[in-house]
Design an enzyme around this catalytic site. Structure first.
Site, PDB file in Angstrom:
ATOM      1  N   PRO A 154       0.855  -1.196   0.000  1.00 21.74           N
ATOM      2  CA  PRO A 154       0.000   0.000   0.000  1.00 21.74           C
ATOM      3  C   PRO A 154       0.887   1.241   0.000  1.00 21.74           C
ATOM      4  O   PRO A 154       1.843   1.316   0.778  1.00 21.74           O
ATOM      5  CB  PRO A 154      -0.767  -0.104   1.326  1.00 21.74           C
ATOM      6  CG  PRO A 154      -0.104  -1.145   2.138  1.00 21.74           C
ATOM      7  CD  PRO A 154       0.900  -1.871   1.300  1.00 21.74           C
ATOM      8  N   LEU A 155       0.588   2.203  -0.871  1.00 23.61           N
ATOM      9  CA  LEU A 155       1.374   3.446  -0.930  1.00 23.61           C
ATOM     10  C   LEU A 155       0.398   4.609  -1.077  1.00 23.61           C
ATOM     11  O   LEU A 155      -0.247   4.735  -2.130  1.00 23.61           O
ATOM     12  CB  LEU A 155       2.328   3.432  -2.117  1.00 23.61           C
ATOM     13  CG  LEU A 155       3.588   2.570  -2.012  1.00 23.61           C
ATOM     14  CD1 LEU A 155       4.307   2.522  -3.344  1.00 23.61           C
ATOM     15  CD2 LEU A 155       4.524   3.095  -0.943  1.00 23.61           C
ATOM     16  N   GLN A 174      -6.473  -1.708   2.556  1.00 18.12           N
ATOM     17  CA  GLN A 174      -5.791  -1.526   3.839  1.00 18.12           C
ATOM     18  C   GLN A 174      -6.530  -0.487   4.679  1.00 18.12           C
ATOM     19  O   GLN A 174      -6.882   0.588   4.187  1.00 18.12           O
ATOM     20  CB  GLN A 174      -4.341  -1.056   3.671  1.00 18.12           C
ATOM     21  CG  GLN A 174      -3.635  -1.093   5.036  1.00 18.12           C
ATOM     22  CD  GLN A 174      -2.273  -0.434   5.053  1.00 18.12           C
ATOM     23  OE1 GLN A 174      -2.137   0.751   4.773  1.00 18.12           O
ATOM     24  NE2 GLN A 174      -1.254  -1.203   5.396  1.00 18.12           N
ATOM     25  N   CYS A 187       2.515   2.339  10.136  1.00  9.67           N
ATOM     26  CA  CYS A 187       2.731   3.728   9.722  1.00  9.67           C
ATOM     27  C   CYS A 187       3.486   4.505  10.814  1.00  9.67           C
ATOM     28  O   CYS A 187       3.090   4.483  11.975  1.00  9.67           O
ATOM     29  CB  CYS A 187       1.392   4.403   9.404  1.00  9.67           C
ATOM     30  SG  CYS A 187       1.643   6.073   8.771  1.00  9.67           S
ATOM     31  N   LYS A 218       0.015  -5.518   8.440  1.00 11.28           N
ATOM     32  CA  LYS A 218       1.326  -5.005   7.996  1.00 11.28           C
ATOM     33  C   LYS A 218       1.923  -4.230   9.164  1.00 11.28           C
ATOM     34  O   LYS A 218       1.286  -3.316   9.697  1.00 11.28           O
ATOM     35  CB  LYS A 218       1.169  -4.113   6.775  1.00 11.28           C
ATOM     36  CG  LYS A 218       2.488  -3.574   6.219  1.00 11.28           C
ATOM     37  CD  LYS A 218       2.291  -3.046   4.792  1.00 11.28           C
ATOM     38  CE  LYS A 218       3.541  -2.420   4.207  1.00 11.28           C
ATOM     39  NZ  LYS A 218       3.771  -1.045   4.682  1.00 11.28           N
ATOM     40  N   GLY A 243      10.737  -4.056   2.570  1.00 11.37           N
ATOM     41  CA  GLY A 243      11.720  -3.027   2.912  1.00 11.37           C
ATOM     42  C   GLY A 243      12.956  -3.121   2.041  1.00 11.37           C
ATOM     43  O   GLY A 243      13.629  -4.156   2.008  1.00 11.37           O
ATOM     44  N   ARG A 247       8.503   1.217  -2.851  1.00 10.85           N
ATOM     45  CA  ARG A 247       8.945   2.320  -3.718  1.00 10.85           C
ATOM     46  C   ARG A 247       9.513   1.840  -5.043  1.00 10.85           C
ATOM     47  O   ARG A 247       9.301   2.467  -6.074  1.00 10.85           O
ATOM     48  CB  ARG A 247       9.947   3.204  -2.966  1.00 10.85           C
ATOM     49  CG  ARG A 247       9.266   4.090  -1.947  1.00 10.85           C
ATOM     50  CD  ARG A 247      10.243   4.701  -0.996  1.00 10.85           C
ATOM     51  NE  ARG A 247      10.834   3.703  -0.115  1.00 10.85           N
ATOM     52  CZ  ARG A 247      11.691   3.980   0.868  1.00 10.85           C
ATOM     53  NH1 ARG A 247      12.058   5.239   1.062  1.00 10.85           N
ATOM     54  NH2 ARG A 247      12.168   3.023   1.629  1.00 10.85           N
TER      55      ARG A 247
END
Ligand SMILES: Cc1cc2nc3c(=O)[nH]c(=O)nc-3n(C[C@H](O)[C@H](O)[C@H](O)COP(=O)(O)O)c2cc1C
Length: 323
Positions: free
Chosen positions: A27-28, A81, A111, A149, A211, A235
């Site tokens: 999720p971004l 999410q 987060c 997450k 990550g 990313r």
């Protein structure tokens, strides 16, 4: 080099769901709307998550929040999410009409943003296991597949990943994703493999590693060093979605430019023109990262005020580098 697809690629059983691959898109916020998720699925990603959506926002019928859940038949399976810290709001959100199309609910317990932490949401939940457990149980009552997450803890002195992973499993979670950075690291520095490995040793449900994966080599190293069941890109998935095809062995004739043009069509079909342009500019800017000779294209792109012009600028910028 070891190939991911030869050594680690597999289907994954997550509760009642079987995914096509164990390579997922994270999720971004601001990016993983419907067009982006459909693209990643096409390229081989097994699951792609919406950006974090406030459980409270859905409870109070906030329209901007509900808009983040736009989806269509082309997306399957669908994974949302949710962010929050009130179990009843999660239960309401999971059982309500806004998430009715979504088979998977992921709970954001990672987060690191100060405002979120202050509210006791996101990564703060790694410091409140009883509340985190009640949130998972509340989501499970919807009958959906529930995933979590998380990060290993708030800082290196507060590593809770072993007990946290066990709590997730005991509360009914069907999978956990561990971002191998502590909260104080935010998004920088090397993720710590050992934290992810500790989660994997602690539970029987699938553990996904997240990550710092920026290449096939990174993905292979992550699997080797953590024993995880799969990887989640974030990313780098934005920068080069073709990595999904590379990791999963999916045949594709796509280039970054062809993907962008397809994204522009999709974005125009489901967003208004301003939102579509904003999204395509942000995405193209990620695509151009580490691509030499794109400075003028980038400048022209930001000055452009309509989709037709934007398409022409992108064709020129990418045609030169992809020729
Ligand atoms: C712009 C941006 C937005 C993000 N939004 C979310 C989000 O909505 N939910 C979430 O769980 N993580 C979010 N993350 C964290 C990523 O999902 C991921 O865990 C993190 O970037 C580490 O992976 P990477 O090093 O491969 O990028 C976000 C990260 C970035 C950079």
């Amino acid at each position: 080099m070891k190939r991911f697809r030869e050594s680690y690629l597999k289907k994954l059983h997550i509760g009642s769901l079987t995914t096509e691959s164990n390579v997922f898109m994270a999720p971004l916020a601001g990016y993983t709307g419907y067009p982006f998720r459909v693209m990643c699925r096409k390229l081989g990603a097994g699951l792609c998550f919406t950006e974090m959506v406030s459980a409270n926002g859905l409870k109070y019928n906030d329209l901007a929040t509900a808009k983040l859940l736009y989806t269509d038949a082309a997306e399957s399976p669908k994974a949302v999410q949710l962010l929050g810290c009130v179990p009843s709001a999660f239960e309401y959100a999971c059982k309500g009409s806004y998430t009715a199309d979504y088979a998977v609910v992921d709970i954001n317990m990672g987060c690191p943003v100060p405002n979120i932490i202050k509210n006791g949401e996101g990564c703060a939940l790694t410091g409140n296991l009883p509340l985190a457990a009640r949130i998972i149980e509340a989501c499970k009552r919807s009958g959906k597949v529930v995933t979590v997450k998380c990060r290993p803890g708030m800082n290196p002195d507060k590593i809770v990943i072993t007990e946290f992973a066990r709590m997730c499993e005991d509360s009914g979670a069907d999978m956990i994703t561990v971002h191998g950075r502590t909260r104080n690291m935010m998004y920088d520095g090397e993720p710590v493999y050992e934290y992810i490995a500790a989660a994997k040793r602690a539970v029987h449900i699938p553990v996904i590693a997240n990550g710092g994966i920026c290449s096939e080599e990174d993905a292979v190293r992550m699997m080797e060093n953590t024993g995880a069941d799969g990887v989640m890109l974030a990313r780098y998935g934005l920068e080069n979605p073709l990595i999904f095809a590379q990791l999963t062995g999916r045949e594709t004739g796509d280039t970054k430019l062809s993907l962008l043009m397809e994204q522009a069509d999709l974005a125009e079909s489901c967003f208004d023109e301003l939102a579509a342009m904003d999204y395509i500019k942000k995405l193209a800017s990620y695509f151009m990262k580490r691509m030499p000779g794109t400075k003028s294209g980038r400048q022209a792109m930001y000055q452009c005020g309509n989709m037709q012009g934007l398409r022409a600028i992108l064709v020129q910028a990418f045609a030169e580098t992809e020729a």
